[in-house]
Design a protein around this motif. Structure first.
Motif, PDB file in Angstrom:
ATOM      1  N   SER A 156     -11.268   4.761   6.542  1.00  0.00           N
ATOM      2  CA  SER A 156     -10.162   3.967   5.598  1.00  0.00           C
ATOM      3  C   SER A 156     -10.680   4.035   3.614  1.00  0.00           C
ATOM      4  N   THR A 157     -11.814   3.694   3.729  1.00  0.00           N
ATOM      5  CA  THR A 157     -12.148   3.514   1.948  1.00  0.00           C
ATOM      6  C   THR A 157     -12.198   5.348   1.913  1.00  0.00           C
ATOM      7  N   LEU A 213      -9.222   5.547   0.361  1.00  0.00           N
ATOM      8  CA  LEU A 213      -8.575   4.953  -0.309  1.00  0.00           C
ATOM      9  C   LEU A 213      -9.531   5.476  -1.481  1.00  0.00           C
ATOM     10  N   GLU A 245      -8.259  -4.116  -4.811  1.00  0.00           N
ATOM     11  CA  GLU A 245      -8.111  -2.950  -3.476  1.00  0.00           C
ATOM     12  C   GLU A 245      -7.669  -3.202  -2.510  1.00  0.00           C
ATOM     13  N   VAL A 246      -5.797  -2.367  -2.385  1.00  0.00           N
ATOM     14  CA  VAL A 246      -5.028  -3.180  -1.754  1.00  0.00           C
ATOM     15  C   VAL A 246      -5.379  -2.345  -0.115  1.00  0.00           C
ATOM     16  N   ARG A 247      -5.767  -2.898   0.491  1.00  0.00           N
ATOM     17  CA  ARG A 247      -5.473  -2.154   2.227  1.00  0.00           C
ATOM     18  C   ARG A 247      -4.244  -2.857   3.031  1.00  0.00           C
ATOM     19  N   SER A 248      -4.367  -2.242   3.913  1.00  0.00           N
ATOM     20  CA  SER A 248      -2.717  -2.324   4.886  1.00  0.00           C
ATOM     21  C   SER A 248      -2.883  -3.310   5.469  1.00  0.00           C
ATOM     22  N   GLU A 299      -1.890   2.217   7.081  1.00  0.00           N
ATOM     23  CA  GLU A 299      -2.339   2.273   8.190  1.00  0.00           C
ATOM     24  C   GLU A 299      -1.777   0.436   8.872  1.00  0.00           C
ATOM     25  N   SER A 346       0.449  -1.160   0.137  1.00  0.00           N
ATOM     26  CA  SER A 346      -0.238   0.140  -0.038  1.00  0.00           C
ATOM     27  C   SER A 346       1.194   1.324  -0.055  1.00  0.00           C
TER      28      SER A 346
END
Lengths: 364, 318
Positions: free
Chosen positions: B44-45, B48, A360-363, B84, A151
């Motif tokens: 967070s969304t 993003l 969708e790249v989340r941490s 995060e 990310s």
């Protein structure tokens, strides 16, 4: 070389003492020496590298410094040396046989000859190549994700496909260097040991063979990059990659044989046309396996007397003089194989690329 | 007003689930904005979507006047984002990690080195610059993350839960650092958190986020005014002694002060709710009536109260 460096070092010491006694520091020699040995920022390039190549550079240095690459390299280098040794000790016997149409191809013999104690170079490569490809790619994307670096990378002003392209290109560069270095070393040692030089045709055949290796390992690399996108855990993707490899190299031919047994009707076996028909089906099925494609292609390239990869009737063979195929004809014979392997690689790459671009790249 | 981030009708749906629901928000240049809400509120969304890392289902985003969906790279040139729980390449030193980011932002090696060493000094990691990031502590990683965000000279920095998992002292230090740097560079800062108290200390404005909706926004005072209306202040009073010159019970005395709404006595203390700050009047009156003040404490409504108030509201509505 070492001598020159020592002299330069001495000179540098002297120029350092010169600095101590308040001589002008900006003289060109000092600056040059600082550039060569100093840890000052002057050693760093002021040229802007394009971000894509920054990524490639980092990936290559990561690959080359990783333990797994060193281990894989050691295995491959050792087996290469082993096969070279057996080939060299037996090359005399191999060339003595009068009926052999490949007597002229001494160097190709080096790559393919085995007295049964150790497999030849081409057999080793077809066996270890997949392992190398899987080893270089299985954690390409998921380890970045698990380390939380993906990310962060994506937050940089680069296109998303740079990441996956850089992973692929850098591993391919590493593989290409590895194979060309190994192949030419093999050739060079052979030249020294035998005292002959390869003919241009032999050389082209060997270069084509090395290309073939790169394409083949590239396929496994793409497959493992796909798995690394698909699976979150590197262990899962590594194991899946290895299972696919074992499946194709051991079980696939057994399964094909089973299928052939099931579909063959014994009453018709007496008919040669039916036998040829069955044989063609079997070959077609076998050629779904990348390792079969590879070994057919490499043996055609490296053993010029191979003139057909399909079944031949006695009629077709009668009157044929055993002789090597010209290079162009050999290439024509393996062209479909090369195309198929590249196509399979492309499919794997697309399978990896599309979900990666959409994800969708989340941490972590 | 100079709007640097503008969201209109922003919606993100994952199948049936709506993560962000018709969000309208604008953030001005130079502002420190806190995005506040419980886990899973859609913070967070939203972040993003601001970076073009995920596409909104509906609505539009504009960051620095650019649409991050069609031109994500241009947005990422101007916006620094600290995810995060940020990760670094453990094999490399802090300095090398920073230089790598700098080079991805079109800097040469020499430039990257200069910039990285300067930033490491500013975030207080100069001594750890040559240590591998694998041995960094959590707080050090966050500081390195801040340097990583700042290395591209951003106009906006977006920090997702930047203080999660740091000890209280570290949190304070880290937030002070963010504020100091942002003021020095004139940066717009947007950060999300569910730590109310710390956010309250540093934000110019906060937005309260619950289940995809922005429930309220503004600075702390205006929020508490909005929420608690007239009962915005509570004063806690402790007294001893008895009243002289027959002025009545302490309750009566306090009730006579203008602005006091109610008085409750509890364990020998008085809780006084009032519409304005009446603490000076209370103390004057009490002393005049011959009583002794043992304690006088003005309670302001903090974000905690606001937060819980909204949660109550939120659950009641369902």
């Amino acid at each position: 070389m070492i001598f020159i460096i020592t002299i330069l070092r001495e000179e540098r010491k002297m120029s350092n003492t010169a600095k101590d006694i308040q001589l002008p520091t900006g003289n060109p020699v000092t600056r040059l020496l600082d550039k060569l040995f100093g840890k000052s920022t002057a050693t760093l390039s002021t040229k802007v590298t394009r971000p894509f190549w920054v990524l490639v550079e980092k990936e290559i240095s990561d690959q080359v410094r990783s333990w797994r690459f060193i281990i894989l390299l050691a295995i491959i280098a050792l087996t290469t040396m082993g096969s070279l040794y057996t080939a060299l000790t037996n090359i005399g016997d191999a060339l003595k046989s009068v009926t052999d149409p490949e007597k002229a191809y001494v160097f190709l013999k080096l790559f393919t000859y085995s007295d049964g104690t150790l497999p030849s170079f081409i057999v080793f490569v077809s066996f270890l190549g997949p392992l190398l490809g899987i080893g270089l790619g299985f954690d390409a994307v998921n380890s970045e994700q698990n380390n939380g670096t993906l990310s962060r990378l994506l937050a940089q002003p680069i296109h998303r496909d740079y990441i996956i392209n850089a992973k692929f290109i850098s591993s391919l560069i590493v593989i290409s260097f590895l194979f060309f270095a190994l192949g030419f070393l093999f050739l060079g040692i052979g030249m020294i040991a035998i005292g002959l030089i390869p003919t241009p045709e032999e050389f082209v055949r060997i270069v084509m063979f090395l290309f073939m290796n790169i394409i083949y390992v590239g396929f496994w690399l793409n497959l493992s990059i796909f798995l690394s996108v698909r699976f979150k855990q590197p262990a899962t993707s590594a194991l899946t990659g290895i299972s696919v490899w074992i499946f194709f190299s051991i079980f696939y031919s057994m399964i094909v044989n089973l299928i052939m047994k099931a579909i063959a009707s014994p009453a018709l076996l007496i008919n040669p046309a039916y036998q040829i028909y069955l044989e063609r089906i079997k070959l077609a099925l076998m050629r779904f396996a990348p390792n079969i494609l590879f070994s057919e292609a490499t043996s055609t390239l490296m053993i010029p007397s191979v003139r057909s990869l399909g079944p031949l009737t006695m009629e077709q063979l009668s009157g044929a003089i055993p002789g090597p195929l010209p290079l162009g004809q050999s290439l024509l014979l393996v062209w479909p194989h090369i195309t198929a392997l590249i196509a399979a690689s492309a499919v794997c790459f697309v399978l990896a690329y599309v979900p990666f671009m959409r994800r969708e790249v989340r941490s972590r | 007003m100079d709007e640097i981030i503008k969201l209109t009708g922003l919606t993100k749906k994952y199948g049936e689930f709506t993560a962000v629901d018709h969000l309208d928000l604008s953030i001005n240049k130079g502002e420190v904005f806190g995005l506040l809400g419980p886990n899973g509120a859609g913070k967070s969304t939203t972040i993003l979507m601001l970076l073009g890392l995920t596409e909104p289902t509906e609505g539009s985003v504009s960051v620095c006047g650019i649409d991050p969906i069609s031109r994500p790279v241009d947005v990422k040139k101007r916006v620094g984002y600290l995810p995060e729980d940020v990760g670094f390449y453990d094999r490399y030193t802090g300095l090398e990690n920073l230089m790598f980011t700098a080079q991805l932002n079109d800097m040469s090696k020499a430039e990257a080195y200069d910039k990285a060493t300067k930033l490491l000094e500013r975030v207080g990691l100069a001594e750890q610059a040559d240590k591998k990031t694998g041995v960094y502590s959590r707080g050090m990683r966050q500081r390195l993350g801040l340097a990583d965000v700042l290395i591209k000279d951003p106009e906006v920095i977006i920090l997702d839960e930047p203080i999660l998992g740091i000890d209280p002292y570290g949190v304070r230090e880290f937030l002070d650092l963010i504020i100091k740097l942002s003021k020095e560079e004139g940066l717009t800062v947007l950060f999300s958190s569910h730590h109310l108290y710390q956010v309250q200390q540093v934000c110019d404005r906060v937005g309260l986020f619950v289940s995809g909706k922005l429930l309220a926004e503004g600075n702390i005072n205006s929020l508490s005014q909005q929420l608690f209306g007239n009962n915005a202040y509570t004063v806690e009073l402790g007294i001893s002694g008895t009243t002289s010159n027959n002025k009545g019970t302490p309750e009566d005395i306090i009730k006579n002060i203008d602005g006091v709404i109610s008085v409750n006595s509890e364990k020998g203390k008085y809780l006084i709710e009032c519409s304005r700050d009446v603490t000076p009047e209370i103390s004057k009156e009490i002393i005049n009536s011959g009583l002794n003040i043992t304690s006088l404490n003005k309670k302001e409504y903090g974000l905690d109260d606001i937060y819980y108030h909204y949660f109550e509201g939120g659950t009641k509505n369902e």
